[in-house]
Design a protein around this motif. Structure first.
Motif, PDB file in Angstrom:
ATOM      1  N   LEU A  21       8.916   3.073   1.014  1.00 33.23           N
ATOM      2  CA  LEU A  21       8.962   4.449   0.104  1.00 33.23           C
ATOM      3  C   LEU A  21       7.708   3.023  -0.875  1.00 33.23           C
ATOM      4  O   LEU A  21       6.933   3.948  -0.949  1.00 33.23           O
ATOM      5  N   ILE A  22       7.745   1.949  -0.594  1.00 32.82           N
ATOM      6  CA  ILE A  22       7.394   1.579  -1.396  1.00 32.82           C
ATOM      7  C   ILE A  22       6.200   1.498  -0.887  1.00 32.82           C
ATOM      8  O   ILE A  22       5.280   0.841  -1.893  1.00 32.82           O
ATOM      9  N   VAL A  23       5.540   0.891   0.342  1.00 31.44           N
ATOM     10  CA  VAL A  23       4.525   0.328   1.064  1.00 31.44           C
ATOM     11  C   VAL A  23       4.041   1.589   0.363  1.00 31.44           C
ATOM     12  O   VAL A  23       2.940   1.586   0.503  1.00 31.44           O
ATOM     13  N   LEU A  24       4.337   2.378   1.238  1.00 30.57           N
ATOM     14  CA  LEU A  24       3.101   4.283   0.642  1.00 30.57           C
ATOM     15  C   LEU A  24       2.953   4.058  -0.671  1.00 30.57           C
ATOM     16  O   LEU A  24       2.035   4.915  -0.649  1.00 30.57           O
ATOM     17  N   VAL A  25       3.771   4.071  -1.295  1.00 28.31           N
ATOM     18  CA  VAL A  25       2.988   4.468  -3.539  1.00 28.31           C
ATOM     19  C   VAL A  25       1.689   2.537  -3.313  1.00 28.31           C
ATOM     20  O   VAL A  25       1.404   3.301  -3.489  1.00 28.31           O
ATOM     21  N   TRP A  26       2.476   1.631  -2.895  1.00 30.79           N
ATOM     22  CA  TRP A  26       1.316   0.399  -2.703  1.00 30.79           C
ATOM     23  C   TRP A  26       0.264   0.941  -1.544  1.00 30.79           C
ATOM     24  O   TRP A  26      -1.195   1.249  -2.791  1.00 30.79           O
ATOM     25  N   ILE A  27      -0.218   2.052  -1.200  1.00 33.71           N
ATOM     26  CA  ILE A  27      -1.531   2.811  -0.298  1.00 33.71           C
ATOM     27  C   ILE A  27      -1.716   3.210  -1.495  1.00 33.71           C
ATOM     28  O   ILE A  27      -2.612   2.987  -1.321  1.00 33.71           O
ATOM     29  N   VAL A  28      -1.108   4.152  -1.346  1.00 34.07           N
ATOM     30  CA  VAL A  28      -1.936   5.500  -2.190  1.00 34.07           C
ATOM     31  C   VAL A  28      -2.298   4.206  -3.621  1.00 34.07           C
ATOM     32  O   VAL A  28      -3.378   4.676  -3.623  1.00 34.07           O
ATOM     33  N   ILE A  29      -1.951   3.328  -4.154  1.00 35.39           N
ATOM     34  CA  ILE A  29      -2.178   2.646  -5.138  1.00 35.39           C
ATOM     35  C   ILE A  29      -3.805   2.196  -4.893  1.00 35.39           C
ATOM     36  O   ILE A  29      -4.853   2.100  -5.319  1.00 35.39           O
ATOM     37  N   PHE A  30      -3.267   1.386  -3.902  1.00 33.42           N
ATOM     38  CA  PHE A  30      -4.299   0.615  -3.751  1.00 33.42           C
ATOM     39  C   PHE A  30      -5.794   1.387  -3.299  1.00 33.42           C
ATOM     40  O   PHE A  30      -6.950   0.999  -3.682  1.00 33.42           O
TER      41      PHE A  30
END
Length: 282
Positions: A260-269
């Motif tokens: 979930l954290i990685v998915l959030v970071w992908i969206v942020i990037f």
């Protein structure tokens, strides 16, 4: 829109492949991935104990899925150079400005780069899957098909790890516009995450696990948490650990929290990359 995106993505692939440096990096990357097979011939001496991964079950199903995806994940930096140069070359050769003049929107520009990132990640995952399956069928002591198709979640974690890492590279390439600076920042940031954790754990949150929670939410640490190290699963390593009083029991599964954290970071990037491009005067 779909046809246009496919056409633009095809153009991006041609840009990547026709660049001599990128072509060498891509070929070298997949050749180095192939060298994972050499693990079968490597032996480690730990005191009086000789550890041979091939005889310790390294290539047994389903463990091999964990081992190969972890090692392949370390090699992701090779393709990071391709992703960063793919972005920075747009500024170096003024192709970004020309594409925008020709009618390409900034959102489409980010979308095409994202398609290339997903494509590279998917190609790497499929290559690792075929390599792992081949090694397992040759060396595994178990041929039960229920075991062969167990632990495939590591392939999914590997794919997500690559997409997340290269999304970070996309952001850095757009932010700095120079390959050397972007790669240098990436290295410095990996060091900074460790320093931040030490500061938080020793000076700020001396009690409780808040420092660990915050550290786990940082982008590179979250990516690392997707696939934990597999080596303590070796029977010989467990034996050594028991001899010195170390508990080698741990949860090796792919953590949902890290996903979930990685998915959030992908969206942020990707959102941040678009915001940078939207506000920058080209």
């Amino acid at each position: 829109m779909k046809e246009q995106l496919i056409r633009l993505s095809s153009i991006e692939w041609n840009k990547v492949w026709k660049n001599r440096s990128n072509r060498i990096l891509l070929i070298g990357y997949f050749l180095i991935l192939s060298l994972i097979a050499l693990i079968a011939s490597i032996k480690f001496n730990v005191g009086n104990v000789v550890i041979n991964p091939a005889t310790q079950g390294a290539f047994d199903f389903p463990y091999i899925w964990h081992l190969t995806t972890f090692i392949a994940g370390i090699l992701k930096f090779f393709l990071a150079l391709v992703v960063v140069s793919m972005i920075t070359n747009e500024y170096t050769y003024n192709t970004l400005k020309q594409n925008l003049i020709d009618g390409l929107t900034k959102a489409e520009f980010i979308a095409t780069k994202s398609v290339v990132i997903v494509g590279l990640s998917l190609a790497s995952m499929l290559f690792v899957m075929i390599l792992t399956f081949t090694l397992g069928m040759i060396f595994s002591s178990y041929d039960d098909w229920s075991l062969v198709f167990t632990d495939w979640q590591y392939l999914g974690a590997y794919f997500l790890k690559l997409v997340g890492f290269y999304s970070f590279c996309l952001f850095l390439g757009l932010l700095f516009k120079r390959s050397a600076i972007a790669i240098a920042f990436l290295v410095l940031w990996s060091i900074a995450e460790g320093i931040i954790y030490v500061v938080l754990s020793k000076l700020v949150f001396t009690q409780g696990n808040w420092a660990t929670y915050i550290h786990n939410c940082m982008p590179l640490e979250a990516l690392a948490n997707l696939i934990k190290e597999p080596f303590t699963r070796f029977s010989a390593v467990k034996t050594i650990g028991q001899a010195v009083g170390e508990n080698m029991m741990k949860d090796y599964s792919v953590p949902l929290s890290a996903v979930l954290i990685v998915l959030v970071w992908i969206v942020i990037f990707h959102v941040a990359s678009y915001k940078i491009l939207k506000r920058r005067d080209l």
